[in-house]
Write an enzyme that holds these catalytic residues in place. Structure first.
Site, short mmCIF file in Angstrom:
data_model
loop_
_atom_site.label_atom_id
_atom_site.label_comp_id
_atom_site.label_asym_id
_atom_site.label_seq_id
_atom_site.Cartn_x
_atom_site.Cartn_y
_atom_site.Cartn_z
N LYS A 36 -17.16 8.91 3.32
CA LYS A 36 -18.53 9.21 3.25
C LYS A 36 -19.37 8.82 4.69
O LYS A 36 -20.11 9.58 5.18
CB LYS A 36 -19.35 8.62 2.13
CG LYS A 36 -19.41 7.16 2.35
CD LYS A 36 -20.40 6.69 1.17
CE LYS A 36 -20.31 5.10 1.08
NZ LYS A 36 -21.04 4.44 -0.08
N ARG A 131 -25.59 -2.35 -10.07
CA ARG A 131 -25.78 -0.87 -9.82
C ARG A 131 -25.08 -0.25 -10.76
O ARG A 131 -25.83 -0.34 -11.98
CB ARG A 131 -25.12 -0.80 -8.49
CG ARG A 131 -25.77 0.41 -7.54
CD ARG A 131 -24.93 0.84 -6.33
NE ARG A 131 -23.49 1.26 -6.39
CZ ARG A 131 -23.04 1.77 -5.36
NH1 ARG A 131 -23.31 1.41 -4.13
NH2 ARG A 131 -21.46 2.11 -5.25
#
Length: 363
Positions: A36, A131
Site C-alpha cells: 500500500k 482498531r
C-alpha cells in the site's frame, strides 16, 4: 531530472526482502509484503516477487487491480476489512481478506457462490490496540456464524497492534493469539493455516523469540522499504534504511530576519506559532510542501533545520553555510513521509534497476 523526486533503489528493496525472508524462515514465519505504501506499484511488486515472496498484501482494491492488471500472478490478501460496497471487487481481486464483521463475510459468501469460487478469510482478533478485531470472548460465537458459509474458507486468525495506540506485540499478546488458535481448532475441529502475528511492529518480538508459538505469518511494509523496526524506530541489522529517499531543489537562498513583522493572524493552515527573535538567519526555500509530503515525516541532512512549511514551500535554515539556488537536498523518510510522498502525483518516482532481471516498464 524532475524534482521533488523519490529515488527508489530496487536492489536494496530486493535485498531487504530476501534478508527478512531468510531471518523469519528460521522462525517458521512467512511474510506478506504490504504494497500500500507504494500504491501497488508493479515495478516494486515485481521486485518483491523475484525476492521470493509467495503472497502480496494491500489495503486498497485499486492497488490490487493495478497489480493484477500488470500481469503479476501471485496470491493477494486484503488487509483492511472489506467494505460491503466493494464485495464484488474483493472476490475478483483478492484471494484472502481480513475480516471482523459477520455481515461482510455473508456478503462475501454470497458473491463467491455466484461466481463459483472460494474466498479465504482471516478473522482478526482485538488484543488491545482498539482498531479492528473481534473481542476474544466473542470469537467462538463469531465462528459459529461463519463456519458453514458456502464458498468461504476460514484460513486463520490474526491480530494488529501498534498502529493506533502503539500497544506492543509482546510475549503475552503472542501467547493469547496462539492459545485462541488452539482453542478454535479444538472447538470446531478445524485446521487454521495462517496465524498472522501483525505488522512490522512485531518484528522485534519475532527476531528475538526463541520459544515455539503458533505465529507463522507477518504482514510487513515499513521494515522492507525503510529497513527499520516500526515499534522502536530503530534500524534492523542487515537491512538498508535508505532504499527510498526524497530529493528536492532549493529555489531561494537569502539572509533574512528570524522575526516576522506586522500584525499576525493565523497562517494558511490555521496555525499561529510563538516566534522568537534570533537575529538574522541563513534561510532557504525548497520546492517541497505539504501537498507533496507529510513534512514531519522527513529528516533533513545534518546542518539543515526544517523551520516551517506551506503547501508548496519548505523553509529551512542552515547553521554555517548558505544553500545555493538549484542545490539538491536529500531527505530521509519515515513511514508517514514515504506514504505521503509516494501517494503524491507531484513527486516524481525514479526507479533504479536491479541486476539480474528485467523490470516491467509500466509504473
Amino acid at each position: 531530472m524532475s524534482y521533488p523526486r523519490l529515488d527508489i533503489n530496487c536492489t536494496k528493496i530486493y535485498l531487504n526482502t530476501r534478508t527478512l525472508i531468510n531471518k523469519l524462515y528460521k522462525k517458521g514465519i512467512s511474510i506478506a509484503p504490504v504494497t500500500k505504501v507504494c500504491l501497488g506499484n508493479p515495478i516494486i511488486t515485481n521486485v518483491l516477487v523475484h525476492a521470493g515472496v509467495n503472497m502480496i498484501a494491500d489495503s486498497r482494491i485499486e492497488n490490487m487491480d493495478r497489480i493484477q492488471s500488470s500481469g503479476i500472478k501471485i496470491p493477494t490478501i486484503l488487509i483492511r476489512s472489506p467494505m460491503i460496497s466493494q464485495v464484488k471487487s474483493v472476490i475478483k481481486y483478492c484471494d484472502i481478506s481480513l475480516n471482523t464483521e459477520v455481515s461482510v463475510i455473508k456478503k462475501l459468501s454470497l458473491e463467491a457462490s455466484k461466481l463459483n469460487v472460494n474466498h479465504g478469510v482471516i478473522v482478526m482478533v482485538e488484543l488491545g490496540d482498539l482498531r479492528e478485531g473481534v473481542m476474544p470472548h466473542q470469537l467462538f460465537d463469531f465462528f459459529y456464524k461463519i463456519i458453514k458459509l458456502p464458498n468461504i474458507l476460514i484460513k486463520g486468525i490474526g491480530m494488529n497492534l501498534a498502529c493506533r495506540y502503539g500497544v506492543i506485540p509482546n510475549k503475552l499478546k503472542i501467547s493469547q493469539l496462539s492459545n485462541l488458535a488452539d482453542s478454535l481448532e479444538k472447538k470446531f475441529n478445524i485446521k487454521l493455516d495462517i496465524i498472522s502475528g501483525g505488522n512490522s511492529a512485531s518484528l522485534y518480538w519475532a527476531l528475538n523469540n526463541k520459544n515455539k508459538t503458533r505465529i507463522n505469518h507477518l504482514r510487513l511494509g515499513e521494515s522492507i522499504f525503510l529497513g527499520c523496526d516500526s515499534l522502536y524506530q530503530k534500524p534492523i541489522k542487515g537491512l538498508f534504511t535508505d532504499a527510498i529517499t526524497l530529493t528536492a531543489e532549493v529555489i531561494e537562498s537569502k539572509i533574512k530576519p528570524s522575526l516576522p513583522w506586522g500584525d499576525r493572524g493565523y497562517n494558511a493552515f490555521g496555525e499561529k506559532d510563538d516566534i522568537f527573535d534570533r537575529g538574522l538567519v541563513l534561510q532557504a526555500i525548497i520546492a517541497l510542501g505539504r501537498q507533496d509530503v507529510i513534512v514531519t515525516g522527513i529528516k533533513a541532512p545534518e546542518g539543515i533545520n526544517i523551520m516551517s512549511s506551506t503547501s508548496d514551500h519548505l523553509v529551512v535554515e542552515t547553521n554555517k553555510y548558505p544553500l545555493f539556488v538549484g542545490q539538491k537536498v536529500k531527505f530521509e523518510l519515515d513511514y508517514s513521509g514515504l506514504l505521503s510522498s509516494m501517494s503524491s502525483s507531484f513527486v516524481h518516482k525514479n526507479f533504479q534497476n536491479i541486476k539480474g532481471f528485467e523490470l516491467p516498464k509500466n509504473q
